[in-house]
Design a protein around this motif. Sequence first.
Motif, PDB file in Angstrom:
ATOM      1  N   GLY A  61       3.192 -30.462 -27.785  1.00 44.01           N
ATOM      2  CA  GLY A  61       3.252 -29.274 -28.634  1.00 44.01           C
ATOM      3  C   GLY A  61       3.792 -29.599 -30.018  1.00 44.01           C
ATOM      4  O   GLY A  61       3.296 -29.088 -31.027  1.00 44.01           O
ATOM      5  N   ASP A  64       1.030 -31.347 -31.989  1.00 45.48           N
ATOM      6  CA  ASP A  64       0.017 -30.389 -32.448  1.00 45.48           C
ATOM      7  C   ASP A  64       0.550 -29.508 -33.572  1.00 45.48           C
ATOM      8  O   ASP A  64      -0.162 -29.210 -34.530  1.00 45.48           O
ATOM      9  CB  ASP A  64      -0.460 -29.505 -31.289  1.00 45.48           C
ATOM     10  N   ARG A  65       1.798 -29.103 -33.445  1.00 49.46           N
ATOM     11  CA  ARG A  65       2.387 -28.239 -34.470  1.00 49.46           C
ATOM     12  C   ARG A  65       2.472 -28.952 -35.821  1.00 49.46           C
ATOM     13  O   ARG A  65       2.080 -28.415 -36.854  1.00 49.46           O
ATOM     14  CB  ARG A  65       3.771 -27.788 -34.014  1.00 49.46           C
ATOM     15  N   THR A  86      -8.545 -24.435 -38.992  1.00 44.58           N
ATOM     16  CA  THR A  86      -8.385 -25.297 -37.822  1.00 44.58           C
ATOM     17  C   THR A  86      -6.943 -25.777 -37.706  1.00 44.58           C
ATOM     18  O   THR A  86      -6.376 -25.811 -36.612  1.00 44.58           O
ATOM     19  CB  THR A  86      -9.345 -26.506 -37.917  1.00 44.58           C
ATOM     20  N   PHE A  89      -4.731 -22.947 -36.459  1.00 44.42           N
ATOM     21  CA  PHE A  89      -4.948 -22.741 -35.026  1.00 44.42           C
ATOM     22  C   PHE A  89      -4.202 -23.802 -34.223  1.00 44.42           C
ATOM     23  O   PHE A  89      -3.525 -23.495 -33.245  1.00 44.42           O
ATOM     24  CB  PHE A  89      -6.446 -22.768 -34.693  1.00 44.42           C
ATOM     25  N   ARG A  90      -4.327 -25.066 -34.644  1.00 47.89           N
ATOM     26  CA  ARG A  90      -3.649 -26.163 -33.937  1.00 47.89           C
ATOM     27  C   ARG A  90      -2.137 -26.017 -34.008  1.00 47.89           C
ATOM     28  O   ARG A  90      -1.430 -26.249 -33.025  1.00 47.89           O
ATOM     29  CB  ARG A  90      -4.083 -27.506 -34.537  1.00 47.89           C
ATOM     30  N   ARG A  91      -1.634 -25.588 -35.172  1.00 46.66           N
ATOM     31  CA  ARG A  91      -0.186 -25.376 -35.320  1.00 46.66           C
ATOM     32  C   ARG A  91       0.287 -24.280 -34.365  1.00 46.66           C
ATOM     33  O   ARG A  91       1.297 -24.429 -33.680  1.00 46.66           O
ATOM     34  CB  ARG A  91       0.159 -24.998 -36.757  1.00 46.66           C
ATOM     35  N   ASP A  92      -0.460 -23.176 -34.306  1.00 44.41           N
ATOM     36  CA  ASP A  92      -0.091 -22.071 -33.411  1.00 44.41           C
ATOM     37  C   ASP A  92      -0.144 -22.497 -31.944  1.00 44.41           C
ATOM     38  O   ASP A  92       0.716 -22.125 -31.146  1.00 44.41           O
ATOM     39  CB  ASP A  92      -1.006 -20.869 -33.638  1.00 44.41           C
ATOM     40  N   LYS A  93      -1.163 -23.279 -31.606  1.00 45.16           N
ATOM     41  CA  LYS A  93      -1.285 -23.789 -30.237  1.00 45.16           C
ATOM     42  C   LYS A  93      -0.076 -24.657 -29.894  1.00 45.16           C
ATOM     43  O   LYS A  93       0.511 -24.542 -28.813  1.00 45.16           O
ATOM     44  CB  LYS A  93      -2.575 -24.595 -30.102  1.00 45.16           C
ATOM     45  N   GLY A  94       0.310 -25.530 -30.805  1.00 41.54           N
ATOM     46  CA  GLY A  94       1.468 -26.395 -30.590  1.00 41.54           C
ATOM     47  C   GLY A  94       2.755 -25.605 -30.448  1.00 41.54           C
ATOM     48  O   GLY A  94       3.598 -25.914 -29.607  1.00 41.54           O
ATOM     49  N   THR A  96       3.039 -22.537 -29.336  1.00 42.68           N
ATOM     50  CA  THR A  96       2.997 -21.889 -28.022  1.00 42.68           C
ATOM     51  C   THR A  96       3.339 -22.888 -26.921  1.00 42.68           C
ATOM     52  O   THR A  96       4.108 -22.579 -26.007  1.00 42.68           O
ATOM     53  CB  THR A  96       1.601 -21.278 -27.765  1.00 42.68           C
ATOM     54  N   GLN A  97       2.790 -24.087 -27.033  1.00 45.39           N
ATOM     55  CA  GLN A  97       3.068 -25.114 -26.031  1.00 45.39           C
ATOM     56  C   GLN A  97       4.548 -25.493 -26.037  1.00 45.39           C
ATOM     57  O   GLN A  97       5.147 -25.687 -24.984  1.00 45.39           O
ATOM     58  CB  GLN A  97       2.196 -26.337 -26.286  1.00 45.39           C
TER      59      GLN A  97
END
Length: 104
Positions: A61, A64-65, A86, A89-94, A96-97
């Motif tokens: 995470g 990705d962040r 993109t 999105f990847r930052r938000d995914k990281g 969350t993880q």
Amino acid sequence: MRMLTPPRSKTTGQWHSLKGTANETIGNLTGSQSWAQSGQREHAAGETEYNAAQAQGYVQGTKDRVGGRKDAVLGAVTGDREQETTGNFRRDKGETQQTWNRPQ
């Protein structure tokens, strides 16, 4: 030849922890020392697997962040909206993880 180790999983770690606790309890209730000790070992192994998977998820995470933030900023600076989106999105995914895998 190298042996492949299965990926660490929070779910299987929890399962082994719970199963080990149940076996330990049964061993204690029946007076079976070996069963109780086996349960203790399985519980400890499950906790170890859970914690390792949690740490692995948190590190991924973080990657990705940070990587997403870099891509978003670079996209914004260069005017590449696709890269910026993109990256966000990847930052938000990281993020969350990281939240899901934050150590207690």
